[in-house]
Design a protein around this motif. Structure first.
Motif, PDB file in Angstrom:
ATOM      1  N   THR A  14       0.867  -1.169   0.000  1.00  0.00           N
ATOM      2  CA  THR A  14       0.000   0.000   0.000  1.00  0.00           C
ATOM      3  C   THR A  14       0.911   1.228   0.000  1.00  0.00           C
ATOM      4  O   THR A  14       2.139   1.111  -0.097  1.00  0.00           O
ATOM      5  CB  THR A  14      -0.918   0.045   1.232  1.00  0.00           C
ATOM      6  N   ARG A  15       0.313   2.390   0.167  1.00  0.00           N
ATOM      7  CA  ARG A  15       1.113   3.617   0.211  1.00  0.00           C
ATOM      8  C   ARG A  15       2.067   3.625   1.397  1.00  0.00           C
ATOM      9  O   ARG A  15       3.200   4.108   1.297  1.00  0.00           O
ATOM     10  CB  ARG A  15       0.170   4.821   0.297  1.00  0.00           C
ATOM     11  N   ASP A  16       1.639   3.073   2.549  1.00  0.00           N
ATOM     12  CA  ASP A  16       2.393   3.238   3.793  1.00  0.00           C
ATOM     13  C   ASP A  16       3.021   1.967   4.344  1.00  0.00           C
ATOM     14  O   ASP A  16       3.866   2.043   5.235  1.00  0.00           O
ATOM     15  CB  ASP A  16       1.473   3.821   4.876  1.00  0.00           C
ATOM     16  N   TYR A  17       2.612   0.821   3.872  1.00  0.00           N
ATOM     17  CA  TYR A  17       3.119  -0.451   4.404  1.00  0.00           C
ATOM     18  C   TYR A  17       2.858  -1.538   3.374  1.00  0.00           C
ATOM     19  O   TYR A  17       2.218  -1.296   2.338  1.00  0.00           O
ATOM     20  CB  TYR A  17       2.430  -0.814   5.731  1.00  0.00           C
ATOM     21  N   ALA A  18       3.368  -2.725   3.645  1.00  0.00           N
ATOM     22  CA  ALA A  18       3.025  -3.888   2.829  1.00  0.00           C
ATOM     23  C   ALA A  18       2.273  -4.870   3.707  1.00  0.00           C
ATOM     24  O   ALA A  18       2.624  -5.073   4.874  1.00  0.00           O
ATOM     25  CB  ALA A  18       4.280  -4.541   2.256  1.00  0.00           C
ATOM     26  N   THR A  19       1.223  -5.480   3.160  1.00  0.00           N
ATOM     27  CA  THR A  19       0.583  -6.568   3.888  1.00  0.00           C
ATOM     28  C   THR A  19       1.408  -7.835   3.693  1.00  0.00           C
ATOM     29  O   THR A  19       2.009  -8.053   2.634  1.00  0.00           O
ATOM     30  CB  THR A  19      -0.846  -6.834   3.405  1.00  0.00           C
ATOM     31  N   PHE A  20       1.421  -8.639   4.722  1.00  0.00           N
ATOM     32  CA  PHE A  20       2.125  -9.919   4.693  1.00  0.00           C
ATOM     33  C   PHE A  20       1.182 -10.915   5.350  1.00  0.00           C
ATOM     34  O   PHE A  20       0.806 -10.759   6.514  1.00  0.00           O
ATOM     35  CB  PHE A  20       3.440  -9.818   5.469  1.00  0.00           C
ATOM     36  N   SER A  21       0.748 -11.904   4.570  1.00  0.00           N
ATOM     37  CA  SER A  21      -0.173 -12.912   5.099  1.00  0.00           C
ATOM     38  C   SER A  21       0.442 -14.296   4.969  1.00  0.00           C
ATOM     39  O   SER A  21       1.328 -14.531   4.131  1.00  0.00           O
ATOM     40  CB  SER A  21      -1.515 -12.863   4.366  1.00  0.00           C
ATOM     41  N   PHE A  22      -0.035 -15.189   5.810  1.00  0.00           N
ATOM     42  CA  PHE A  22       0.393 -16.590   5.745  1.00  0.00           C
ATOM     43  C   PHE A  22      -0.850 -17.439   5.895  1.00  0.00           C
ATOM     44  O   PHE A  22      -1.623 -17.256   6.841  1.00  0.00           O
ATOM     45  CB  PHE A  22       1.394 -16.917   6.861  1.00  0.00           C
ATOM     46  N   SER A  23      -1.067 -18.352   4.949  1.00  0.00           N
ATOM     47  CA  SER A  23      -2.222 -19.236   5.036  1.00  0.00           C
ATOM     48  C   SER A  23      -1.765 -20.687   5.062  1.00  0.00           C
ATOM     49  O   SER A  23      -0.747 -21.054   4.466  1.00  0.00           O
ATOM     50  CB  SER A  23      -3.179 -19.005   3.864  1.00  0.00           C
ATOM     51  N   ALA A  24      -2.541 -21.488   5.763  1.00  0.00           N
ATOM     52  CA  ALA A  24      -2.265 -22.914   5.880  1.00  0.00           C
ATOM     53  C   ALA A  24      -3.564 -23.612   6.246  1.00  0.00           C
ATOM     54  O   ALA A  24      -4.576 -22.975   6.557  1.00  0.00           O
ATOM     55  CB  ALA A  24      -1.193 -23.179   6.945  1.00  0.00           C
ATOM     56  N   ARG A  25      -3.542 -24.920   6.204  1.00  0.00           N
ATOM     57  CA  ARG A  25      -4.686 -25.681   6.666  1.00  0.00           C
ATOM     58  C   ARG A  25      -4.956 -25.338   8.131  1.00  0.00           C
ATOM     59  O   ARG A  25      -4.045 -25.175   8.939  1.00  0.00           O
ATOM     60  CB  ARG A  25      -4.437 -27.166   6.520  1.00  0.00           C
ATOM     61  N   ALA A  26      -6.220 -25.214   8.486  1.00  0.00           N
ATOM     62  CA  ALA A  26      -6.588 -24.783   9.829  1.00  0.00           C
ATOM     63  C   ALA A  26      -6.024 -25.703  10.893  1.00  0.00           C
ATOM     64  O   ALA A  26      -5.612 -25.261  11.972  1.00  0.00           O
ATOM     65  CB  ALA A  26      -8.107 -24.700   9.946  1.00  0.00           C
ATOM     66  N   GLU A  27      -5.965 -26.989  10.590  1.00  0.00           N
ATOM     67  CA  GLU A  27      -5.479 -27.941  11.599  1.00  0.00           C
ATOM     68  C   GLU A  27      -3.988 -27.800  11.863  1.00  0.00           C
ATOM     69  O   GLU A  27      -3.481 -28.310  12.876  1.00  0.00           O
ATOM     70  CB  GLU A  27      -5.796 -29.379  11.170  1.00  0.00           C
ATOM     71  N   ASP A  28      -3.274 -27.091  10.988  1.00  0.00           N
ATOM     72  CA  ASP A  28      -1.829 -26.911  11.173  1.00  0.00           C
ATOM     73  C   ASP A  28      -1.475 -25.676  11.992  1.00  0.00           C
ATOM     74  O   ASP A  28      -0.312 -25.478  12.342  1.00  0.00           O
ATOM     75  CB  ASP A  28      -1.131 -26.803   9.809  1.00  0.00           C
ATOM     76  N   LEU A  29      -2.466 -24.821  12.270  1.00  0.00           N
ATOM     77  CA  LEU A  29      -2.198 -23.589  13.004  1.00  0.00           C
ATOM     78  C   LEU A  29      -2.909 -23.632  14.356  1.00  0.00           C
ATOM     79  O   LEU A  29      -4.123 -23.853  14.412  1.00  0.00           O
ATOM     80  CB  LEU A  29      -2.671 -22.369  12.211  1.00  0.00           C
ATOM     81  N   PRO A  30      -2.197 -23.421  15.454  1.00  0.00           N
ATOM     82  CA  PRO A  30      -2.814 -23.495  16.779  1.00  0.00           C
ATOM     83  C   PRO A  30      -3.648 -22.258  17.068  1.00  0.00           C
ATOM     84  O   PRO A  30      -3.452 -21.208  16.461  1.00  0.00           O
ATOM     85  CB  PRO A  30      -1.599 -23.540  17.711  1.00  0.00           C
ATOM     86  N   PRO A  31      -4.594 -22.362  17.980  1.00  0.00           N
ATOM     87  CA  PRO A  31      -5.401 -21.188  18.315  1.00  0.00           C
ATOM     88  C   PRO A  31      -4.668 -20.168  19.181  1.00  0.00           C
ATOM     89  O   PRO A  31      -5.110 -19.034  19.305  1.00  0.00           O
ATOM     90  CB  PRO A  31      -6.592 -21.794  19.079  1.00  0.00           C
ATOM     91  N   GLU A  32      -3.547 -20.543  19.802  1.00  0.00           N
ATOM     92  CA  GLU A  32      -2.844 -19.638  20.702  1.00  0.00           C
ATOM     93  C   GLU A  32      -2.040 -18.605  19.906  1.00  0.00           C
ATOM     94  O   GLU A  32      -1.060 -18.946  19.235  1.00  0.00           O
ATOM     95  CB  GLU A  32      -1.883 -20.410  21.616  1.00  0.00           C
TER      96      GLU A  32
END
Length: 354
Positions: free
Chosen positions: A205-223
């Motif tokens: 964007t004008r002021d920052y870059a977005t950085f996302s990470f996606s994975a299968r839900a079961e591979d990412l903990p809720p904490e």
């Protein structure tokens, strides 16, 4: 007219109806416009740009456009070593904008029409009008009720109880990194795709870059406190630049990705929907915000038209349903190919409401 939801679509609709003679009241369940995070960068293409320009006052649109970022009009997919796997040149116009800035722009000229802290619990449709009932015991009555209340729409649940919203099997972590860390990746979107459908997404964007990470839900903990370290583990051996970006990642929050299941057109009444309330979709197609703005512009034109009200609403709904669910299917296909999204379940498209 009653609008439920003061997100992008609901506010765009209110802007589009200014000066048309249609009285508008917008009711939002949040206590204020800044009570919770709404996400970061949004992509607007030709569809969204034209819709936004049509609903905003000319001076408001000019100021917003001057502050927006224009990325290179392409999608680039890379492997974990940052070798290019595919490129697509979109052509057309593209803007990369901050979601909160867009919401503030949409709110500026209609803030007096919005009442906060109003959670819809039901509506009652009678001849010639609709009454919205809120959880604080108050009501509001108008000749049309519009559900612009997002993927968890209370309006949709009552109006179309057979319509389903399902999980995609994916969780996406959204955050920001300094803009200078990704200056050479200034595309509409850059995706770094690794094994097991683990994907990094980068957009400036004008002021920052977005950085996302996606994975299968079961591979990412809720904490939440474990997420950064787990992403570092999942990207072990990836290019050092990606690893460095993860160390710079801030304001990170998780979001379970959901999608609507397409259904057949329904009978038109004085209750209608727009945006994610009607056709939520995977972010893989980058179409959600554009369609919400397009719906709002189309509905504003319909409500200000000179044909009988139900005829105008029917015309709006046919276009919204056709193009909205087409985008749901396209986004699901891209989500399956790039992100590992679950297949879109079969809907009830062959069983129209009569």
């Amino acid at each position: 007219m009653i609008v439920i939801g003061a997100g992008l679509g609901g506010l765009a609709l209110a802007n589009g109806l200014r000066g048309t003679g249609v009285d508008v009241a917008v009711y939002e369940r949040d206590a204020s416009p800044a009570i919770r995070g709404q996400g970061y960068r949004l992509h607007l293409g030709d569809l969204g740009i034209d819709a936004l320009a049509s609903v905003l006052a000319p001076e408001r649109w000019a100021a917003f456009l001057a502050a927006a970022h224009t990325p290179k009009p392409r999608f680039v997919r890379l492997d974990p070593a940052l070798r290019v796997l595919e490129e697509h040149d979109f052509g057309g116009r593209h803007l990369s904008v901050d979601r909160q800035e867009l919401r503030d722009t949409l709110l500026a000229d209609v803030k007096g029409l919005v009442t906060y802290g109003k959670r819809l619990i039901a509506f009652e449709a009678e001849a010639g009008h609709v009454t919205a009932c809120f959880d604080d015991g108050t009501t509001a009555t108008g000749d049309v009720l519009v559900g612009a209340d997002g993927v968890g729409s209370a309006v949709r649940r009552q109006h179309l109880p057979h319509a389903r919203v399902v999980g995609t099997g994916l969780t996406q972590l959204y955050g920001k990194i300094p803009r200078e860390s990704a200056e050479d990746l200034d595309h509409v979107f850059s995706a770094v795709t690794g094994p097991r459908h683990r994907v990094v997404g980068i957009a400036l964007t004008r002021d920052y870059a977005t950085f996302s990470f996606s994975a299968r839900a079961e591979d990412l903990p809720p904490e939440p406190h474990l997420l950064r370290s787990l992403v570092m583990e999942m990207t072990y051996g990836w290019h050092p630049r990606i690893r460095q970006m993860i160390t710079e990642w801030y304001d990170v929050f998780p979001l379970a990705l959901r999608t609507s299941v397409p259904i057949a057109p329904w009978d038109t009444t004085r209750v209608t929907l727009l945006g994610d309330a009607a056709h939520a979709m995977s972010p893989a197609g980058g179409a959600g915000a554009n369609l919400a703005l397009r719906d709002a512009a189309g509905l504003a034109a319909a409500l200000a038209g000179d044909r009988p009200l139900i005829a105008e609403l029917r015309s709006y709904e046919r276009e919204m349903i056709d193009s909205g669910f087409a985008a749901v299917r396209a986004s699901a296909a891209d989500g399956a190919r790039i992100l590992g999204q679950d297949p879109l379940p079969a809907g009830h498209e062959a069983d129209p409401v009569t």
